[in-house]
Structure formats: C-alpha cells, structure tokens
Design an enzyme around this catalytic site. Structure first.
Site, PDB file in Angstrom:
ATOM      1  N   CYS A  87       0.879  -1.290  -0.040  1.00 27.99           N
ATOM      2  CA  CYS A  87      -0.015   0.004   0.318  1.00 27.99           C
ATOM      3  C   CYS A  87       0.799   1.271  -0.107  1.00 27.99           C
ATOM      4  CB  CYS A  87      -0.788   0.020   1.369  1.00 27.99           C
ATOM      5  SG  CYS A  87      -1.862   1.471   1.308  1.00 27.99           S
ATOM      6  N   CYS A  93      -0.849   6.079   7.030  1.00 18.27           N
ATOM      7  CA  CYS A  93      -2.093   5.386   7.439  1.00 18.27           C
ATOM      8  C   CYS A  93      -1.865   4.631   8.683  1.00 18.27           C
ATOM      9  CB  CYS A  93      -2.810   4.590   6.371  1.00 18.27           C
ATOM     10  SG  CYS A  93      -4.232   3.958   6.594  1.00 18.27           S
ATOM     11  N   GLN A 271     -18.492 -10.031  12.512  1.00 21.29           N
ATOM     12  CA  GLN A 271     -16.896 -10.154  12.243  1.00 21.29           C
ATOM     13  C   GLN A 271     -16.499  -9.519  10.666  1.00 21.29           C
ATOM     14  OE1 GLN A 271     -14.710 -10.985  14.288  1.00 21.29           O
ATOM     15  NE2 GLN A 271     -15.618 -11.955  15.849  1.00 21.29           N
ATOM     16  N   PHE A 300     -22.861 -13.026  25.198  1.00 24.19           N
ATOM     17  CA  PHE A 300     -22.441 -12.090  24.193  1.00 24.19           C
ATOM     18  C   PHE A 300     -22.584 -12.524  22.824  1.00 24.19           C
ATOM     19  CE2 PHE A 300     -19.609 -11.902  27.686  1.00 24.19           C
ATOM     20  CZ  PHE A 300     -19.739 -10.745  28.387  1.00 24.19           C
ATOM     21  N   ASP A 348     -27.855  -7.634  30.672  1.00 24.19           N
ATOM     22  CA  ASP A 348     -26.699  -6.938  30.891  1.00 24.19           C
ATOM     23  C   ASP A 348     -25.637  -7.945  31.796  1.00 24.19           C
ATOM     24  OD1 ASP A 348     -24.383  -5.452  31.806  1.00 24.19           O
ATOM     25  OD2 ASP A 348     -25.747  -3.783  32.612  1.00 24.19           O
ATOM     26  N   CYS A 394     -10.692 -10.617  21.566  1.00 23.89           N
ATOM     27  CA  CYS A 394     -10.278  -9.637  20.791  1.00 23.89           C
ATOM     28  C   CYS A 394      -9.240  -8.912  21.456  1.00 23.89           C
ATOM     29  CB  CYS A 394     -11.195  -8.724  19.962  1.00 23.89           C
ATOM     30  SG  CYS A 394     -12.121  -7.861  21.145  1.00 23.89           S
TER      31      CYS A 394
END
Length: 437
Positions: A87, A93, A271, A300, A348, A394
């Site tokens: 790139c 970036c 995703q 979740f 929650d 993640c």
C-alpha cells in the site's frame, strides 16, 4: 547493543519541552504493534518502522521515564524479512502496522506476543488459524473532509487524529475496493462533503452498501441525485441523519456461516473477515464438540453467529446478548433456520445472572465478549460448573486476566489458538478452551 555514536547533537532544551534528535540504533526486538525495540544506555527505545536485526537512523520524538519513542528516518542495515509495503499509504495511514514485514514473520510476532500475554497460564503451544492476508475486510468506516478546497476520504493517520487521504485500501474486499474508488470519484464531483461526518462501507450476501452519516441536512435534489448514482454503480445507499442512532433498512442484510443464514442490521457488529469467521466458527464447534446431551450457554451472542451452529449440534442452547435489537435478529435467525432448541434473552452481563440461567444445568459455555472482557460475570459462570469453557477474545490482556480467575476456580487451559482475523495489522484475536478439573 545500541550504537554509541550519534548522527546529530542534541539541541539545547527550550521551554521544558523534550528536544527532538536523531541517532543510530541496533534493533533487538519487535512490539505487538510492530515497533522496533532498541536500547540506549539501558533505556528502551520503541522505533516506528524498524525491524529486528536492523541498524536504523531514527528520530527520537518523545521521551518518557521508562522508554522513549522514535521514528525511522533511514534503514542502514536491512532485515531479510523486510518487504516493500503493497500500500502506498502505509507510512502515513494508521490502519495497518505490519505491511513492511513478510507475512510468516507477522504471524510469528503475534504468536510470540500472545505467549508473553499468557506466560502465567501454562498454555503450551499456540495453534494458528489463518486465511488469505489481503482483500479480506468486508466492513470499514472512513472519514470525509475538505482540505485546501479538495474533497478527501480516508482513515486516521498513524499515532495522530489527522486523516490520511487515500486512493484505495488493499485490505478491503475486492468489491469494496471498487465501491471505494467510485465513492471517491463521486465525492470529488459533489458539494455534499461539508455535510458528511463519516461513511461506512459494508459487503454481505445482499451486495455492497454505503451508509452516509450526515452532520447537516441535505436537499431533496441532492439526495435524489445520490440515489441515482448508487443505483448506477450497484450499491445500496443509506442516509443516517444527525439525530438518528440507527438507520432504517427495507433490504435484508445477511451472511452465511456453517450453512446457516444470519440476518443482521448494517450497523450491528459482525466479524469483518468473512472467511476467517467461517473458520473460527468451525474450529469452535470442533473444540467444544457439543452433543445432544449438552446444554450450551453462549454469552455475548450477538445475532447468533455461534449460537445457531451450536444449536445444530447441542441438545439446547441459551444465547445472552446485551442489545435487544440483536436479540430480535437472533430469534428471527433461529426461526428462519428452523432451529427450535435455542432461546435468546437480552441481559446485562455485568450484573447478576437472569433467573432463567440459574434454572439450566449448563454443561458447556462459549463466550465472545468485547475488549473489556467478561470479568464481572465470571463469579456467576463458575457457579454453573460447566465441563468446558470456550473463550473467544479480541483482547489478549483481558483474556489472560479472565483465564487466571477461571484457573484459580478449578479450570485448566486445554488449547489456545491465534486467529488471524486482521492480517497486516497489530490486532491478534485468540481462542482458548478451558476444561474443568
């Protein structure tokens, strides 16, 4: 060790600000976010753009008590693992951090970093789940702005709040790369730029979509002209007004995983790497190996990305999600895929467990929490005494924290995998299977 000879003399300090200076360094290691690690008189220096084994001339731009930060100005001795970034915007970036490093070494660097994060857990070898390393991203948010009379679109700059004007993005899917080019050309011709906050691109089984977030209202003529343009280039175009948190869509948005049709709202989480999501779900099913004897809890759960594949194999599945809108989609998806052994509730998960969870004899658990992890729910979770817990994360640091708690409460780590969901970037997703002793 770092070279002692300076290529430039430190200027005198002025106004108590740290003076920027240039020096040569020998790079010894690599951080998780692709910065070279060097030492200068015992102090650690993190050098942007440098790779292990290289001698670089770097400009020290920030000083701290424990470490300094620098930027590579010139590579004097180059690593054999260095490649020319594909790139043209890589240096500026902030989207990708690893394009100057050959892909196998990117994976190795992430694996070593995960090992460091999990050093207290006695995890053994880290397995790898990967796919193609470019043109994988099916979703992206871009900023739109005007500078010097020119309409520009791009991503946030590296280590800055500035926006880099880009010609295209090579990690976007090929379809979205084409959409990006068409959108950029359209913005150059339009007077609408000053009224746009940001733009979101999305590709799913319904096609390519653009959502334009407006900071101010536009005329009916402008809106009509843009809708005509969208039809001509073959994209779905949505407007999000400044007073709206959620757009209205007449079109169904969906993707496939495990042979199932998963509907979702364009602004809900999915995703971004479709092929890796398919592989991740397949691996989760294989590792957790649910049978008709199992009652599985999916925490979740979103719109059912894991819950529905689990329901095809388990006796019963209970999905829990904080957002009611996503729970509604999950219920719809169960109905559309003829799965009647799965129940979804909105709750929650930072608060005490809903009564319905306490009434179930849960045998296995899958959880895929946000970056903050699931620590608040772990005390409740261990009381269920599930045989296995599959944790998708993640954020390795919160996974390590949560895993320590689970280990202290009767579990052992059985398997760990690095999942290359975001090649060319510093993001490292992980999957961990824990077994009750």
């Amino acid at each position: 060790m770092a070279l002692r000879k300076r290529t430039g003399r430190r200027p005198p300090q002025k106004n108590n600000k740290f003076p920027i200076y240039t020096k040569e360094f020998l790079v010894e290691g690599l951080t998780h976010d692709a910065k070279g690690v060097a030492r200068d008189e015992g102090k650690v220096i993190f050098i942007e753009g440098a790779l292990p084994g290289e001698r670089v001339e770097a400009q020290v731009v920030k000083q701290g008590r424990r470490f300094d930060e620098a930027k590579t100005k010139k590579v004097l001795i180059e690593s054999s693992s260095r490649v020319a970034p594909a790139c043209a915007h890589f240096v500026e970036c902030g989207g990708c951090q690893f394009q100057h490093l050959i892909y196998p070494d990117q994976v190795e660097a992430k694996t070593e970093w995960l090992s460091g994060q999990f050093r207290k857990l006695a995890i053994g070898d880290i397995e790898l789940l990967s796919d193609h390393s470019e043109a994988y991203r099916r979703r992206a948010r871009l900023s739109v702005f005007t500078k010097g009379g020119e309409h520009q679109i791009g991503f946030r700059a590296r280590s800055s709040k500035d926006i880099v004007n880009i010609a295209n993005c090579l990690v976007l899917t090929e379809s979205l790369q084409s959409v990006f080019v068409a959108l950029k050309e359209r913005l150059h011709e339009s007077s609408l730029t000053s009224r746009i906050g940001h733009v979101e691109l999305l590709e799913d089984e319904s096609g390519s979509s653009i959502t334009i977030r407006l900071s101010r209202e536009i005329s009916a003529t402008d809106e009509s002209d843009w809708m005509v343009w969208a039809s001509e280039v073959g994209v779905n175009l949505y407007w999000q007004r400044a007073d709206e948190s959620r757009i209205s869509t007449a079109r169904k948005h969906y993707y496939y995983v495990d042979g199932l049709n998963i509907q979702f709202h364009p602004q809900d989480f999915i995703q971004v790497n479709a092929s890796m999501n398919e592989k991740m779900v397949e691996q989760a099913m294989r590792w957790l190996a649910p049978t008709k004897e199992d009652i599985v809890l999916d925490l979740f759960c979103g719109s059912g990305n894991f819950s529905l594949p689990l329901a095809r194999r388990a006796g019963e599945v209970l999905g829990v999600e904080g957002l009611e809108t996503m729970v509604e989609f999950a219920r719809l998806n169960a109905q559309e895929n003829d799965l009647d052994n799965v129940q979804f509730i909105a709750a929650d998960l930072t608060k005490p467990a809903p009564k319905v969870l306490k009434s179930k004899k849960v045998t296995k658990v899958l959880l895929d929490p946000p970056r903050s992890g699931a620590f608040e729910f772990l005390e409740t979770l261990v009381k269920f005494k599930p045989e296995q817990i599959l944790y998708v994360s993640c954020n390795a640091s919160t996974l390590a924290r949560d895993a320590e708690y689970l280990i202290a409460n009767g579990y052992v780590v059985s398997r760990v995998s690095l999942m290359e969901m975001f090649p060319q970037t510093a993001h490292a997703e992980a999957m961990m299977l824990l077994q009750r002793k």
